[in-house]
Design an enzyme around this catalytic site. Structure first.
Site, PDB file in Angstrom:
ATOM      1  N   GLU A 130      -5.438  -8.496   1.118  1.00  8.98           N
ATOM      2  CA  GLU A 130      -6.090  -8.174   2.391  1.00  8.98           C
ATOM      3  C   GLU A 130      -7.574  -7.969   2.156  1.00  8.98           C
ATOM      4  OE1 GLU A 130      -4.570  -4.864   4.655  1.00  8.98           O
ATOM      5  OE2 GLU A 130      -2.477  -5.393   4.241  1.00  8.98           O
ATOM      6  N   GLU A 170       0.783  -1.230   0.000  1.00  6.65           N
ATOM      7  CA  GLU A 170       0.000   0.000   0.000  1.00  6.65           C
ATOM      8  C   GLU A 170       0.825   1.296   0.000  1.00  6.65           C
ATOM      9  OE1 GLU A 170      -4.168  -1.424   2.080  1.00  6.65           O
ATOM     10  OE2 GLU A 170      -2.753  -0.286   3.290  1.00  6.65           O
TER      11      GLU A 170
END
Length: 455
Positions: A353, A163
């Site tokens: 995720e 991320e």
């Protein structure tokens, strides 16, 4: 109804969120270690000094994963645990921890997926300019080689970065996460470019030095807009929004990061929008950044929507279901997100995720009953299954997270785990959702289509 054969079922965690042992066995400080000691950045003044004490309890934690039937475990490496100053001398004890963890996973039939960077940037390098330093990508490549040399005889799956939208956007644009800075757009663009170069150089290192044939990607998040209805016009509008970029939210936009890697250049709009604030792109940079990858890893929790300061965002409504984080429950994001990404980038999708924070505690019977999380998993996984039936190449699903842990600026209040952690005693308790997930894995997804579940 089942997922395809060889579908990867797993869980995930991040080094700083679970390991603790922040100053043991020669480990250096990360920016999270350094800045959380100041206070004022994290709820209740908390930090990851101890976290879940996974550094000392990893064998117990692997056994817990085995009890839940987990087949894959996505872990991250702490850069300053391996190289305390970020570059130079290697901390052999730190490296040995990860080697032992990989061995323990494999001995229990669990495939490790290694993420090289999940936000715990070496503080020593931060003081030298960090991601803004022109040498940043070479520092990262040096670190990557140390890890690859140590683990690639047993590890096949690699992710370079987790991320960048968040660690750059929240860390350097809005100041919510370490190192809690707010920099101008020109600096944010250059940091982004150096991060992308770090990814490209790390991919080259993995390809050139891995002992076991590597499967390489990253773990990005994505602004996933979902259509208001099923009309072609609504679908195209959601697709456009999902890949649009804006000067004010540049670091958070998916195409800003993924286009250079997969398509070989920044979006055309970026050059027009930023002008002189575009990063310095040296000859060969874009070729380096666009090293071939094997999959597109993506973290998806909710759909995105325009905010309404006087009412509800477009993905919310009066009394809508929300997780403990306040995020609307929008299962359709796990259909449209993979679909839009696959159609644009044509890379297999790995859900690196997905999960929810909930109000969990050990109840009087000694168990943790979390029916909302089970319902959440059913709803989201049904949408992911729908994507696979529509021809989207989805490799697998990593639930976030394997256990409750330090949730960055929210401290320890938010519980995402399949395993409850009593932070005062470090006692682990598998939640009902952990046992449900065991059934999901055992049936290759068939369990998600049952409207009831008896634990």
């Amino acid at each position: 109804m089942k997922f395809q054969d060889q579908f990867m079922w797993g869980t995930a965690s991040a080094a700083y969120q679970v390991e603790g042992a922040y100053a043991e066995d020669g480990k250096g400080l990360s920016v999270w270690d350094a800045y959380t000691q100041e206070g004022g950045h994290v709820a209740h003044g908390e930090n990851g000094n101890v976290a879940c004490d996974h550094y000392h309890r990893f064998r117990e934690d692997v056994q817990t994963m085995r009890e839940m039937g987990v087949k894959n475990y996505r872990l991250s490496i702490s850069w300053p645990r391996v190289i305390p100053n970020g570059t130079g001398e290697v901390n052999r004890k730190g490296l040995q921890f990860y080697s032992d963890l990989v061995d323990e996973l494999l001995a229990n039939g669990i495939e490790p997926l290694v993420t090289l960077f999940h936000w715990d940037y070496p503080y020593a390098l931060h003081k030298r300019g960090g991601w803004l330093n022109p040498a940043a990508s070479d520092w990262f490549a040096e670190y990557a080689k140390v890890v690859v040399d140590a683990l690639s005889d047993r590890v096949q799956y690699w992710m370079t970065l987790n991320e960048p939208q968040v660690f750059v956007g929240c860390g350097y644009a809005i100041g919510k996460f370490a190192p809690f800075q707010t920099l101008p757009v020109r600096d944010l663009a250059q940091i982004s470019h150096n991060v992308l170069l770090s990814h490209g150089k790390a991919v080259k290192v993995i390809r050139e030095h891995a002992k076991k044939k590597p499967i390489v990607g990253f773990a990005f998040c994505t602004p996933c807009w979902t259509p208001e209805n099923d009309s072609p016009e609504a679908v195209e509008e959601a697709r456009r929004k999902s890949f649009s970029i804006s000067r004010g939210r540049l670091c958070f936009d998916a195409a800003w990061w993924a286009d250079p890697i997969v398509l070989g250049d920044y979006p055309k709009e970026a050059y027009e929008m930023l002008g002189d604030d575009m990063p310095q792109i040296a000859p060969g940079d874009l070729e380096c950044i666009s090293q071939p990858i094997d999959f597109y890893g993506v973290n998806i929790y909710e759909s995105k929507a325009n905010e309404n300061p006087d009412g509800y965002a477009e993905n919310a409504y009066l009394g809508c279901a929300r997780t403990q984080m306040g995020w609307p429950v929008t299962p359709e994001a796990l259909y449209w997100g993979p679909k839009f990404l696959y159609e644009r980038y044509r890379k297999p999708i790995l859900i690196t995720e997905n999960g929810m924070a909930s109000h969990d505690w050990v109840q009087l019977d000694g168990k943790v009953h979390d029916p909302q999380r089970i319902d959440y998993m059913k709803r989201y996984l049904r949408e992911l299954y729908r994507a696979t039936q529509d021809g989207i190449d989805v490799m697998g699903y990593m639930y976030w997270s394997v256990m409750d842990n330090f949730e960055w600026a929210d401290g320890y209040d938010k519980r995402f785990g399949l395993v409850h952690v009593d932070y005062c005693t470090q006692k682990r308790t598998i939640k009902d959702s952990g046992y449900f997930y065991r059934d999901v894995i055992r049936t290759n997804g068939e369990a998600i289509f049952s409207d009831t579940w008896e634990g």
